[in-house]
Design a protein around this motif. Structure first.
Motif, PDB file in Angstrom:
ATOM      1  N   GLU A 125       4.629   5.193  29.347  1.00  0.00           N
ATOM      2  CA  GLU A 125       5.571   4.184  29.216  1.00  0.00           C
ATOM      3  C   GLU A 125       6.042   3.931  29.191  1.00  0.00           C
ATOM      4  N   LYS A 154       5.407  -1.641  38.258  1.00  0.00           N
ATOM      5  CA  LYS A 154       4.328  -2.339  37.189  1.00  0.00           C
ATOM      6  C   LYS A 154       3.650  -2.871  38.113  1.00  0.00           C
ATOM      7  N   GLU A 194       7.314  -8.985  28.078  1.00  0.00           N
ATOM      8  CA  GLU A 194       7.779  -7.966  28.729  1.00  0.00           C
ATOM      9  C   GLU A 194       7.279  -8.842  30.761  1.00  0.00           C
ATOM     10  N   CYS A 227       0.009   0.903  31.985  1.00  0.00           N
ATOM     11  CA  CYS A 227       0.027   0.265  30.705  1.00  0.00           C
ATOM     12  C   CYS A 227      -1.615  -0.483  31.196  1.00  0.00           C
ATOM     13  N   ASN A 228      -0.895  -1.538  31.155  1.00  0.00           N
ATOM     14  CA  ASN A 228      -1.758  -2.550  31.272  1.00  0.00           C
ATOM     15  C   ASN A 228      -2.927  -3.306  32.981  1.00  0.00           C
ATOM     16  N   ARG A 272      -6.304  -1.431  32.409  1.00  0.00           N
ATOM     17  CA  ARG A 272      -7.745  -2.884  31.974  1.00  0.00           C
ATOM     18  C   ARG A 272      -8.288  -3.933  33.053  1.00  0.00           C
ATOM     19  N   THR A 312       0.304   0.861  23.283  1.00  0.00           N
ATOM     20  CA  THR A 312      -0.747  -0.533  23.421  1.00  0.00           C
ATOM     21  C   THR A 312      -0.031  -0.501  21.933  1.00  0.00           C
TER      22      THR A 312
END
Ligand code: CDT
Length: 325
Positions: free
Chosen positions: A57, A139, A158, A184-185, A188, A210
């Motif tokens: 990222e 994203k 962000e 990234c996020n 999760r 992260t």
């Protein structure tokens, strides 16, 4: 070292995938400096017979949301307005020459839309071996905060710098299989994987930054590596897909970030993982046919899923607890 994993049930569909982890990029590093590092990893991958290299990222710059600027226009220099552009053209040219594809994360500032608005996205592209961009993902799950929080040791703004994408999780036929992306996020959230799983995804490419220190709840700091593998291993297994997670790790501008880039098989097993937090390449011969073992058995969605009782998943955002009597 390149590793070959097979599920041993006859036909194979091999894609050799490289996870090209990056170490820190400081704020005064130029795009040209960074692209030189990407080229070193790309050439190393080509020597190993890799078909597809995955970079992290925001792979062209430092993780700039750690600083807040009152006027967002002053941050425009962190964003790319075209791809390829002058700085990244050498990467596209070399990849085409070597016949190797890549996936690259960067900050995107769009052209004005029909209302004259320019949008800011946290973006990742998929580039085929002929240098053509076959997919662009923006994203969806934007973490962190919208405003300056000066009491923090560093910002994670962000939600100030990026809009959440309204486009969801498309997949693309590329590299002989069905490929999706997340950033990234997103990793999760089980919805990210399932949206792509429902389109038959066989390989999900995910770059991440992260920070080890999670300011809202530092008790999670020691668990960052565990949570990283927990979510990607479960997402891979529950959807019968390969997951490639690629970090920008190490201490960047004073902020320590997780490495532990990994390649996860459809069984949920980690089959390769980086051992440093710097520039490092791991690669695996990924057999896309392995996905069928899970997609056609335990996770035969058409046979076993019950969407008619999952209504809250799309009708409701936050938690609604039952009334207290
Ligand atoms: N880049 C990114 O999405 N990072 C988040 C950090 C946690 S939220 C402050 C992540 O999910 O890893």
């Amino acid at each position: 070292m390149s590793t070959h994993f097979t599920h041993d049930i006859g036909a194979q569909r091999i894609v050799n995938v490289g996870a090209a982890q990056l170490g820190p990029i400081n704020r005064d590093h130029s795009r040209a400096d960074v692209v030189e590092r990407l080229l070193v990893l790309l050439r190393r991958a080509a020597e190993r017979g890799v078909d597809l290299v995955v970079f992290p990222e925001l792979a062209l710059t430092t993780f700039f949301p750690r600083w807040f600027v009152a006027n967002i226009g002053e941050s425009d220099h962190w964003y790319e307005t075209a791809m390829p552009n002058e700085a990244t053209k050498p990467l596209f040219d070399e990849a085409r020459r070597l016949g190797i594809g890549f996936c690259l994360g960067y900050a995107e500032l769009t052209e004005p839309d029909d209302r004259g608005v320019r949008h800011r996205y946290n973006t990742q592209i998929l580039v085929e071996r002929d240098g053509s961009i076959v997919g662009k993902y923006r994203k969806v799950h934007i973490p962190g905060h919208e405003t300056n929080e000066p009491d923090r040791p560093f910002q994670h703004a962000e939600r100030y710098y990026f809009e959440p994408s309204p486009e969801g999780f498309p997949v693309w036929r590329a590299f002989g299989g069905i490929v999706g992306m997340m950033i990234c996020n997103d990793r999760r959230w089980p919805e990210s994987y399932r949206e792509m799983g429902l389109q038959g995804v066989e390989m999900i490419l995910c770059g991440y930054n992260t920070p080890i220190h999670y300011v809202p709840d530092p008790s999670q700091d020691i668990l960052q590596g565990f949570h990283n593998s927990l979510v990607m291993q479960s997402g891979a297994y529950q959807n019968g897909t390969w997951v490639i997670g690629v970090a920008k790790g190490g201490v960047e501008e004073g902020v320590d970030s997780l490495g532990q880039s990994c390649i996860v098989a459809p069984s949920g097993q980690i089959v390769a993982q980086t051992i440093t937090t710097g520039d490092e390449l791991i690669s695996v011969d990924c057999d896309l046919e392995w996905c069928r073992r899970y997609k056609e058995t335990l996770f035969d969605f058409d046979r076993y899923r019950r969407p008619e009782v999952y209504t809250r998943l799309t009708n409701q955002r936050g938690v609604i607890e039952p009334p207290r009597s």
